[in-house]
Design a protein around this motif. Sequence first.
Motif, PDB file in Angstrom:
ATOM      1  N   PHE A  27      22.352   4.421  22.954  1.00  0.00           N
ATOM      2  CA  PHE A  27      21.236   3.572  24.097  1.00  0.00           C
ATOM      3  C   PHE A  27      20.400   2.818  23.012  1.00  0.00           C
ATOM      4  O   PHE A  27      19.679   1.517  23.947  1.00  0.00           O
ATOM      5  CB  PHE A  27      20.429   5.332  24.670  1.00  0.00           C
ATOM      6  CG  PHE A  27      21.526   5.501  25.819  1.00  0.00           C
ATOM      7  CD1 PHE A  27      22.036   4.088  26.880  1.00  0.00           C
ATOM      8  CD2 PHE A  27      21.524   7.239  26.178  1.00  0.00           C
ATOM      9  CE1 PHE A  27      23.159   5.360  27.157  1.00  0.00           C
ATOM     10  CE2 PHE A  27      22.397   7.567  26.992  1.00  0.00           C
ATOM     11  CZ  PHE A  27      23.171   6.027  27.411  1.00  0.00           C
ATOM     12  N   ILE A  28      19.788   3.027  21.766  1.00  0.00           N
ATOM     13  CA  ILE A  28      19.011   2.272  21.394  1.00  0.00           C
ATOM     14  C   ILE A  28      19.386   0.979  20.673  1.00  0.00           C
ATOM     15  O   ILE A  28      19.329   0.159  21.793  1.00  0.00           O
ATOM     16  CB  ILE A  28      18.245   3.030  19.726  1.00  0.00           C
ATOM     17  CG1 ILE A  28      17.759   4.132  20.647  1.00  0.00           C
ATOM     18  CG2 ILE A  28      17.703   1.679  19.344  1.00  0.00           C
ATOM     19  CD1 ILE A  28      16.714   4.728  19.104  1.00  0.00           C
ATOM     20  N   GLY A  29      20.819   1.288  20.899  1.00  0.00           N
ATOM     21  CA  GLY A  29      21.441  -0.152  20.236  1.00  0.00           C
ATOM     22  C   GLY A  29      21.851  -1.034  21.679  1.00  0.00           C
ATOM     23  O   GLY A  29      21.619  -2.361  21.703  1.00  0.00           O
ATOM     24  N   LEU A  30      22.484  -0.208  22.738  1.00  0.00           N
ATOM     25  CA  LEU A  30      22.472  -0.804  23.935  1.00  0.00           C
ATOM     26  C   LEU A  30      21.829  -1.946  24.585  1.00  0.00           C
ATOM     27  O   LEU A  30      21.492  -2.709  24.920  1.00  0.00           O
ATOM     28  CB  LEU A  30      23.394   0.287  24.916  1.00  0.00           C
ATOM     29  CG  LEU A  30      23.322  -0.512  26.385  1.00  0.00           C
ATOM     30  CD1 LEU A  30      24.723  -1.113  26.183  1.00  0.00           C
ATOM     31  CD2 LEU A  30      23.393   1.240  27.868  1.00  0.00           C
ATOM     32  N   THR A  31      20.464  -1.172  24.678  1.00  0.00           N
ATOM     33  CA  THR A  31      18.623  -1.621  24.599  1.00  0.00           C
ATOM     34  C   THR A  31      18.761  -2.713  23.472  1.00  0.00           C
ATOM     35  O   THR A  31      18.764  -3.651  24.600  1.00  0.00           O
ATOM     36  CB  THR A  31      17.824  -0.363  23.988  1.00  0.00           C
ATOM     37  OG1 THR A  31      18.136   0.633  25.477  1.00  0.00           O
ATOM     38  CG2 THR A  31      16.670  -1.057  25.167  1.00  0.00           C
ATOM     39  N   VAL A  35      18.590  -6.821  25.350  1.00  0.00           N
ATOM     40  CA  VAL A  35      17.158  -7.383  24.273  1.00  0.00           C
ATOM     41  C   VAL A  35      17.582  -8.979  24.538  1.00  0.00           C
ATOM     42  O   VAL A  35      17.221  -9.824  24.310  1.00  0.00           O
ATOM     43  CB  VAL A  35      16.034  -6.887  23.980  1.00  0.00           C
ATOM     44  CG1 VAL A  35      15.117  -7.320  24.015  1.00  0.00           C
ATOM     45  CG2 VAL A  35      15.248  -5.997  25.223  1.00  0.00           C
ATOM     46  N   TRP A  36      18.057  -8.410  23.490  1.00  0.00           N
ATOM     47  CA  TRP A  36      19.150 -10.165  22.837  1.00  0.00           C
ATOM     48  C   TRP A  36      19.602 -11.291  23.726  1.00  0.00           C
ATOM     49  O   TRP A  36      19.670 -12.304  23.589  1.00  0.00           O
ATOM     50  CB  TRP A  36      19.830  -9.563  21.967  1.00  0.00           C
ATOM     51  CG  TRP A  36      20.918 -10.630  21.005  1.00  0.00           C
ATOM     52  CD1 TRP A  36      20.257 -11.698  19.958  1.00  0.00           C
ATOM     53  CD2 TRP A  36      22.223 -11.441  20.907  1.00  0.00           C
ATOM     54  NE1 TRP A  36      21.043 -12.550  19.446  1.00  0.00           N
ATOM     55  CE2 TRP A  36      22.040 -12.519  20.501  1.00  0.00           C
ATOM     56  CE3 TRP A  36      23.529 -10.970  21.941  1.00  0.00           C
ATOM     57  CZ2 TRP A  36      23.218 -12.936  20.374  1.00  0.00           C
ATOM     58  CZ3 TRP A  36      24.698 -11.146  21.905  1.00  0.00           C
ATOM     59  CH2 TRP A  36      24.693 -12.766  20.895  1.00  0.00           C
ATOM     60  N   ALA A  43      16.141 -18.482  26.656  1.00  0.00           N
ATOM     61  CA  ALA A  43      16.645 -18.958  25.893  1.00  0.00           C
ATOM     62  C   ALA A  43      17.361 -21.067  26.267  1.00  0.00           C
ATOM     63  O   ALA A  43      16.700 -21.899  27.027  1.00  0.00           O
ATOM     64  CB  ALA A  43      16.559 -19.525  24.657  1.00  0.00           C
ATOM     65  N   CYS A  44      18.469 -20.354  26.990  1.00  0.00           N
ATOM     66  CA  CYS A  44      19.167 -21.329  27.593  1.00  0.00           C
ATOM     67  C   CYS A  44      18.703 -21.980  28.859  1.00  0.00           C
ATOM     68  O   CYS A  44      18.952 -23.529  28.445  1.00  0.00           O
ATOM     69  CB  CYS A  44      20.267 -20.798  27.725  1.00  0.00           C
ATOM     70  SG  CYS A  44      21.650 -21.667  28.772  1.00  0.00           S
TER      71      CYS A  44
END
Length: 52
Positions: A27-31, A35-36, A43-44
């Motif tokens: 879940f930390i990786g998913l978060t 965010v990324w 930005a796009c």
Amino acid sequence: MVLLGTLGLAALTGYLDYVLLPALVFFIGLTCYAVWRKKKHDACCDSPSTKE
């Protein structure tokens, strides 16, 4: 934890590390991924050429 202790299943709490730690990492990786992607999308789409 309290529920397992109340039900007399406190012996199962030793196995929670094998389930909860990988779930936490997932879940930390998913978060971080979300965010990324949000930053990449912002930005796009914030460039003046895309605004009307």
